[in-house]
Design a protein around this motif. Structure first.
Motif, PDB file in Angstrom:
ATOM      1  N   LEU A   1      37.858  60.659  28.179  1.00 43.08           N
ATOM      2  CA  LEU A   1      38.901  61.561  28.672  1.00 43.08           C
ATOM      3  C   LEU A   1      39.607  60.983  29.901  1.00 43.08           C
ATOM      4  O   LEU A   1      40.832  60.840  29.914  1.00 43.08           O
ATOM      5  N   GLY A   2      38.812  60.645  30.932  1.00 44.30           N
ATOM      6  CA  GLY A   2      39.420  60.117  32.154  1.00 44.30           C
ATOM      7  C   GLY A   2      40.068  58.763  31.941  1.00 44.30           C
ATOM      8  O   GLY A   2      41.240  58.553  32.284  1.00 44.30           O
ATOM      9  N   GLY A   3      39.310  57.823  31.372  1.00 46.26           N
ATOM     10  CA  GLY A   3      39.872  56.500  31.092  1.00 46.26           C
ATOM     11  C   GLY A   3      40.996  56.565  30.080  1.00 46.26           C
ATOM     12  O   GLY A   3      41.978  55.824  30.179  1.00 46.26           O
TER      13      GLY A   3
ATOM     14  N   LEU B   1      27.758  38.129  47.496  1.00 50.99           N
ATOM     15  CA  LEU B   1      26.868  38.811  48.426  1.00 50.99           C
ATOM     16  C   LEU B   1      26.341  40.116  47.847  1.00 50.99           C
ATOM     17  O   LEU B   1      25.267  40.578  48.196  1.00 50.99           O
ATOM     18  N   ASP B   2      27.154  40.738  46.929  1.00 46.27           N
ATOM     19  CA  ASP B   2      26.771  42.008  46.305  1.00 46.27           C
ATOM     20  C   ASP B   2      26.898  41.857  44.798  1.00 46.27           C
ATOM     21  O   ASP B   2      27.897  42.240  44.207  1.00 46.27           O
ATOM     22  N   PRO B   3      25.910  41.256  44.123  1.00 46.55           N
ATOM     23  CA  PRO B   3      26.023  40.946  42.695  1.00 46.55           C
ATOM     24  C   PRO B   3      26.118  42.162  41.795  1.00 46.55           C
ATOM     25  O   PRO B   3      26.432  42.036  40.625  1.00 46.55           O
ATOM     26  N   ASP B   4      25.867  43.355  42.305  1.00 46.51           N
ATOM     27  CA  ASP B   4      25.961  44.559  41.472  1.00 46.51           C
ATOM     28  C   ASP B   4      27.388  45.029  41.285  1.00 46.51           C
ATOM     29  O   ASP B   4      27.663  45.881  40.442  1.00 46.51           O
ATOM     30  N   ALA B   5      28.330  44.499  42.113  1.00 47.79           N
ATOM     31  CA  ALA B   5      29.737  44.921  41.995  1.00 47.79           C
ATOM     32  C   ALA B   5      30.304  44.361  40.703  1.00 47.79           C
ATOM     33  O   ALA B   5      30.131  43.217  40.363  1.00 47.79           O
ATOM     34  N   GLU B   6      31.029  45.222  39.949  1.00 43.21           N
ATOM     35  CA  GLU B   6      31.571  44.792  38.662  1.00 43.21           C
ATOM     36  C   GLU B   6      32.761  45.668  38.314  1.00 43.21           C
ATOM     37  O   GLU B   6      32.835  46.823  38.694  1.00 43.21           O
ATOM     38  N   GLU B   7      33.702  45.083  37.552  1.00 44.34           N
ATOM     39  CA  GLU B   7      34.878  45.821  37.123  1.00 44.34           C
ATOM     40  C   GLU B   7      34.988  45.742  35.605  1.00 44.34           C
ATOM     41  O   GLU B   7      34.538  44.797  34.984  1.00 44.34           O
ATOM     42  N   ALA B   8      35.634  46.744  35.023  1.00 42.39           N
ATOM     43  CA  ALA B   8      35.849  46.714  33.576  1.00 42.39           C
ATOM     44  C   ALA B   8      37.085  45.926  33.212  1.00 42.39           C
ATOM     45  O   ALA B   8      37.234  45.489  32.088  1.00 42.39           O
TER      46      ALA B   8
ATOM     47  N   ALA C   1      44.853  50.332  38.690  1.00 40.42           N
ATOM     48  CA  ALA C   1      43.968  50.393  39.854  1.00 40.42           C
ATOM     49  C   ALA C   1      42.844  51.406  39.649  1.00 40.42           C
ATOM     50  O   ALA C   1      41.668  51.126  39.931  1.00 40.42           O
ATOM     51  N   LEU C   2      43.187  52.592  39.151  1.00 41.38           N
ATOM     52  CA  LEU C   2      42.171  53.626  38.940  1.00 41.38           C
ATOM     53  C   LEU C   2      41.189  53.221  37.841  1.00 41.38           C
ATOM     54  O   LEU C   2      39.999  53.538  37.909  1.00 41.38           O
ATOM     55  N   THR C   3      41.690  52.499  36.820  1.00 41.25           N
ATOM     56  CA  THR C   3      40.798  51.995  35.777  1.00 41.25           C
ATOM     57  C   THR C   3      39.795  51.006  36.355  1.00 41.25           C
ATOM     58  O   THR C   3      38.615  51.000  35.990  1.00 41.25           O
ATOM     59  N   SER C   4      40.259  50.158  37.279  1.00 44.75           N
ATOM     60  CA  SER C   4      39.359  49.193  37.916  1.00 44.75           C
ATOM     61  C   SER C   4      38.258  49.903  38.702  1.00 44.75           C
ATOM     62  O   SER C   4      37.082  49.523  38.644  1.00 44.75           O
ATOM     63  N   LEU C   5      38.645  50.949  39.441  1.00 43.25           N
ATOM     64  CA  LEU C   5      37.657  51.697  40.204  1.00 43.25           C
ATOM     65  C   LEU C   5      36.663  52.401  39.282  1.00 43.25           C
ATOM     66  O   LEU C   5      35.462  52.434  39.550  1.00 43.25           O
ATOM     67  N   MET C   6      37.170  52.963  38.183  1.00 45.57           N
ATOM     68  CA  MET C   6      36.282  53.600  37.218  1.00 45.57           C
ATOM     69  C   MET C   6      35.321  52.571  36.624  1.00 45.57           C
ATOM     70  O   MET C   6      34.131  52.840  36.415  1.00 45.57           O
ATOM     71  N   GLY C   7      35.851  51.368  36.375  1.00 40.98           N
ATOM     72  CA  GLY C   7      35.021  50.323  35.791  1.00 40.98           C
ATOM     73  C   GLY C   7      33.870  49.899  36.665  1.00 40.98           C
ATOM     74  O   GLY C   7      32.818  49.488  36.167  1.00 40.98           O
ATOM     75  N   ARG C   8      34.040  50.006  37.979  1.00 38.10           N
ATOM     76  CA  ARG C   8      32.952  49.639  38.882  1.00 38.10           C
ATOM     77  C   ARG C   8      31.736  50.548  38.681  1.00 38.10           C
ATOM     78  O   ARG C   8      30.606  50.157  38.950  1.00 38.10           O
ATOM     79  N   TYR C   9      31.978  51.752  38.202  1.00 37.58           N
ATOM     80  CA  TYR C   9      30.882  52.667  37.896  1.00 37.58           C
ATOM     81  C   TYR C   9      30.447  52.537  36.440  1.00 37.58           C
ATOM     82  O   TYR C   9      29.249  52.468  36.134  1.00 37.58           O
TER      83      TYR C   9
END
Length: 319
Positions: A80-82, A308-315, A177-185
């Motif tokens: 829905l959001g994406g 430095l923060d390997p958990d960061a990721e984007e879709a 931009a919002l898709t990128s932020l959503m992708g990090r989660y």
């Protein structure tokens, strides 16, 4: 042969995949412009995503059945959001291409990393450093030079106008931009391909609903030429580009893959020049160079942060 020596061909293939992804994404504007004389711009995004979604679904049925399985949170957040972000992107980007030309639309789209930096500060409380601010200024100057230093020759351009083009470009960048932020989660939890599929499904449904409410329900492609154009658009900018980009990220880190993919607006501008005489002045080319340089530098810095923060990721970008 040492491990580092054997890894070099793999990294080279990764960079070539990323360049291929960016070059293929760069065909979106020219192919869309070629379709404007055949069907409404508002229908192009719908068919582009629908064809890509069907192809992904067939691939899932044959090779990856878990593609269709997601919990309720996944369907709400991504479907829905994406999907809403995909719908906004597809409609807005067509207005951008038609209003400010291919190069201007691509330059406006690449303000998305600037928006990510600002939104990440507001939503995720990430630092907005002086370096990020400086890069944002460079990108915005580049966008202004590209939009004002280019032409928008194309069937839809005269009817849409510069204002609609700029608004469409900024809205498409916001959705990116919002898709990128959503992708990090979402990407670490569901996987990049599943995120791509779920947001595509939601996007198709929401684009149709939005256009129907607007009184511009998607038109059926009127000719074989229109179908060929749409199939080429979906096969390239939806399917091939994403497969190439995912293939790149399996071989090299996300940041250098994203840097290589910034060839997209350059390829789009060159194709628009060759096919539709959408010319850029010297200042326009300088602006496009500033956009690419600013965004690429930002991705490099993001890559250093991810080390430095390997958990960061984007879709990645919207469908």
């Amino acid at each position: 042969m040492t491990a580092s020596t054997s890894a070099r061909p793999n990294r080279l293939i990764g960079y070539l995949f990323a360049l291929g992804a960016g070059a293929t994404w760069g065909t979106t504007g020219p192919l869309s412009t070629g379709l404007y004389s055949l069907m409404p711009a508002t229908s192009i995004g719908f068919w582009r995503v629908l064809i890509g979604t069907v192809a992904l679904a067939i691939w899932g049925i044959l090779f990856r059945r878990d593609l269709f399985r997601a919990d309720r949170r996944g369907w709400l957040l991504i479907g829905l959001g994406g999907g809403a972000l995909v719908a906004l992107f597809e409609i807005a980007y067509q207005f951008a291409i038609g209003g400010v030309g291919v190069a201007g639309a691509a330059a406006l789209l690449y303000t998305a990393p600037v928006m990510v930096a600002i939104l990440a500060r507001v939503i995720l409380k990430e630092a907005l450093t002086p370096t990020r601010v400086a890069l944002a200024v460079v990108v915005m100057i580049g966008v202004a030079l590209t939009v004002t230093g280019g032409s928008n020759a194309g069937a839809e351009a005269a009817r849409m106008g510069l204002t609609a083009g700029i608004a469409g470009g900024l809205l498409s960048a916001l959705s990116y931009a919002l898709t990128s932020l959503m992708g990090r989660y979402a990407a670490p939890r569901y996987g990049v391909v599943k995120v791509l599929f779920l947001e595509a499904v939601g996007g198709v449904i929401l684009i149709w609903i939005a256009l129907a409410i607007w009184g511009r329900a998607p038109a059926v492609p009127p000719s074989a030429a229109a179908w060929r154009g749409l199939l080429g658009l979906a096969a390239g900018s939806v399917i091939a580009a994403n497969l190439l980009f995912f293939g790149a990220m399996k071989r090299i880190e996300a940041a250098p893959a994203s840097v290589a993919a910034t060839i997209e607006p350059v390829v789009g501008a060159l194709l628009a020049l060759l096919l539709f005489s959408q010319r850029l002045t010297l200042l326009g080319w300088l602006g496009l160079l500033l956009v690419v340089a600013g965004v690429a530098t930002g991705y490099v810095l993001e890559g250093l942060k991810q080390e430095l923060d390997p958990d960061a990721e984007e879709a990645g970008r919207p469908v």
